[in-house]
Scaffold this active site. Structure first.
Site, short mmCIF file in Angstrom:
data_model
loop_
_atom_site.label_atom_id
_atom_site.label_comp_id
_atom_site.label_asym_id
_atom_site.label_seq_id
_atom_site.Cartn_x
_atom_site.Cartn_y
_atom_site.Cartn_z
N GLY A 42 -22.91 32.37 -41.47
CA GLY A 42 -23.05 30.88 -42.20
C GLY A 42 -22.03 29.96 -41.24
O GLY A 42 -21.25 30.41 -40.54
N CYS A 43 -22.18 28.57 -41.58
CA CYS A 43 -21.53 27.67 -40.84
C CYS A 43 -20.14 27.58 -41.05
O CYS A 43 -19.16 27.73 -40.17
CB CYS A 43 -22.28 26.28 -40.97
N TYR A 44 -19.63 27.67 -42.57
CA TYR A 44 -18.42 27.69 -42.73
C TYR A 44 -17.61 28.80 -42.37
O TYR A 44 -16.41 28.63 -41.95
CB TYR A 44 -18.14 27.43 -44.30
N GLN A 49 -17.09 21.61 -35.43
CA GLN A 49 -18.44 22.23 -34.88
C GLN A 49 -19.37 21.48 -35.35
O GLN A 49 -19.45 20.71 -36.27
CB GLN A 49 -18.60 23.76 -35.15
#
Length: 359
Positions: free
Chosen positions: A158-160, A325
């Site tokens: 996942g991004c987080y 990011q």
């Protein structure tokens, strides 16, 4: 260096979302990849350029429907299939693909959590292929590169969690090497642009609701919290039983992610030169950039690139780690391509040496 002549055939399941178009944008630059299939139930038959004008003259593909016959065909002709789909889709189709020798990278959540109970709790469904889940490799290259190279199935992070796990990796390493450097609960205060919510028509993410606004969500619990905890405790093998407090926020920008991580330090931790420690930890990682002391990151400095930038601020007994990011690139599609490059022995930078865009 990888094999510059090797060619692979790729399918993308779920190509109408933001991660789907990012995959196409990046893979269009890849000399070793031919994207042959692109699926969408809603847009079957339409040209990619009709949905995404940015890909005019870049991709000649048309969307095709997600039929059983198509998956049978991909099982026979593809080397790799990406799933850029809502949870529940990849685990339905991945077993037959993997059993046919096709590698799979899931950009969704189906294979991220190894705990069946946690998956059911956070995603509201029972996992349909636990035996395949047990084989899945968590696709964070800076941590799991050797396992990724041998994997048949990748759970793209996942991004987080990408910002949190990479932001905290040097701290976990120091805890294992030096012992007892963290004193208390770690706070992750994270912000994301609206594209993280996906390409969907909901009132809460409409322009009138998001513009000129700043809001928290998932405060009482977010599905990325167990993924972060798993990343620290199992993948990085954390040796401290500290808890994580993670709170995400939505900010009025399209793409970008900024996680500010507060780590309380013991006397031992306060004596560590964290700037040097972080710089040393990532000195050989092209996509992780530890900024010089006193330089702070911003989301624009990584926009449209696969770079993750980290800054360190050390104040007596508190370490603050600032991580940025692009949530659609290093936080999703770019990281998936990075995983693909490792899996097939290509140079890891292939198609990913993307310069951030300004403004």
């Amino acid at each position: 260096m990888g094999d510059g002549m090797k060619q692979i055939t790729v399918g993308i399941v779920g190509g109408t979302g933001y991660t789907g178009v990012e995959l196409l944008r990046i893979l269009s630059r890849h000399p070793n990849v031919q994207v042959r299939y692109l699926t969408s139930r809603a847009e079957a038959g339409r040209a990619v350029s009709e949905i995404f004008p940015s890909l005019r003259s870049v991709s000649q593909l048309h969307f095709c429907d997600m039929s059983d016959a198509l998956f049978d065909e991909m099982a026979q002709t593809c080397d790799l299939v990406f799933f850029a789909t809502p949870h529940g889709v990849a685990m339905t189709h991945a077993p037959s693909l993997v059993n046919s020798g096709v590698k799979v990278i899931d950009l969704g959540a189906d294979f991220r959590l190894q705990s069946l109970d946690e998956f059911a709790n956070w995603y509201g469904m029972t996992h349909s292929c636990p035996e395949l889940l047990a084989q899945a490799v968590y696709g964070l290259p800076e941590v799991n590169r050797e396992k990724i190279a041998k994997a048949a199935l990748i759970a793209n992070p996942g991004c987080y969690p990408t910002t949190a796990i990479l932001g905290l990796k040097p701290v976990i390493d120091a805890e294992k090497q030096l012992g007892n450097v963290v004193d208390g609960r770690i706070i992750i205060d994270a912000k994301s642009g609206i594209s993280g919510a996906g390409r969907q028509g909901k009132i809460a993410i409409s322009y009138a609701e998001v513009a000129d606004n700043f809001s928290a969500y998932g405060v009482s619990g977010h599905r990325h919290t167990p993924e972060i905890a798993q990343g620290l405790n199992e993948i990085l093998a954390a040796v401290f039983p500290k808890k994580i407090r993670f709170v995400p926020h939505l900010v009025p920008m399209i793409r970008g992610m900024f996680s500010t991580i507060h780590v309380p330090l013991t006397d031992t931790g306060s004596k560590v030169d964290w700037q040097s420690y972080f710089a040393s930890s990532y000195q050989h990682e092209y996509f992780v950039d530890v900024l010089p002391s006193g330089v702070l990151p911003d989301t624009r400095s990584v926009k449209a690139s696969n770079k993750l930038r980290i800054a360190i601020d050390q104040q007596a007994d508190m370490l603050t780690i600032l991580v940025v990011q692009d949530n659609l690139v290093k936080g999703a599609a770019g990281q998936a391509v990075q995983n693909m490059n490792i899996m097939f022995g290509f140079d890891e930078l292939t198609a990913l040496d993307l310069v951030p865009i300004t403004p």
